[in-house]
Motif scaffolding. Structure first.
Motif, short mmCIF file in Angstrom:
data_model
loop_
_atom_site.label_atom_id
_atom_site.label_comp_id
_atom_site.label_asym_id
_atom_site.label_seq_id
_atom_site.Cartn_x
_atom_site.Cartn_y
_atom_site.Cartn_z
N GLY A 89 0.83 -1.21 0.00
CA GLY A 89 0.00 0.00 0.00
C GLY A 89 0.85 1.25 0.00
O GLY A 89 0.53 2.23 -0.67
N ARG A 90 1.94 1.21 0.73
CA ARG A 90 2.85 2.36 0.79
C ARG A 90 3.48 2.64 -0.58
O ARG A 90 3.60 3.78 -0.99
N GLN A 91 3.85 1.58 -1.28
CA GLN A 91 4.41 1.75 -2.62
C GLN A 91 3.34 2.28 -3.59
O GLN A 91 3.64 3.11 -4.44
N GLY A 92 2.11 1.82 -3.44
CA GLY A 92 1.01 2.33 -4.26
C GLY A 92 0.80 3.81 -4.02
O GLY A 92 0.54 4.58 -4.96
N LEU A 93 0.94 4.22 -2.77
CA LEU A 93 0.84 5.64 -2.43
C LEU A 93 1.97 6.43 -3.09
O LEU A 93 1.77 7.55 -3.56
N ALA A 96 1.02 7.03 -6.63
CA ALA A 96 0.04 8.12 -6.69
C ALA A 96 0.73 9.47 -6.52
O ALA A 96 0.39 10.44 -7.21
N ALA A 97 1.72 9.54 -5.63
CA ALA A 97 2.47 10.79 -5.44
C ALA A 97 3.24 11.16 -6.70
O ALA A 97 3.35 12.34 -7.04
#
Length: 107
Positions: A89-93, A96-97
């Motif tokens: 999830g952190r990598q997905g964020l 998105a960034a």
């Protein structure tokens, strides 16, 4: 401007193909002696040529954000499709960034 986007597109493609080749090279017992390593290194050389062409006339900050964002997204997809990698999830964020950065730099 159209020429710069074409060159930027080629730089992204060469980088992605170079990264793919280097990832495949890591699967060999002697990665630095594999043809995959050589192909990756040659593709990185072509990337450097493209960067020089772009830096002659364009803002480095703007082209680097677009380049980095497209490359990140493409490599995440390649990791999933060809190397069975997962994305947290952190990598997905982070992806998105990266997209948000492109929007902000183009505004």
């Amino acid at each position: 401007m159209e020429r710069s986007y074409s060159v930027l597109f080629l730089v992204v493609v060469f980088t992605i193909l170079g990264d793919y080749a280097l990832k495949v090279a890591t699967k060999y017992p002697e990665p630095l002696l594999s043809i995959w390593f050589l192909m990756g290194a040659l593709l990185y050389g072509l990337t450097a040529v493209g960067w020089m062409l772009l830096m002659q006339t364009y803002n480095l900050a703007q082209i680097s954000v677009i380049y980095s964002s497209i490359t990140i997204i493409a490599l995440v997809l390649i990791g999933h499709l060809f190397f069975d990698e997962t994305t947290t999830g952190r990598q997905g964020l982070g992806v998105a960034a990266a997209l948000a950065a492109v929007v902000l730099m183009e505004a």
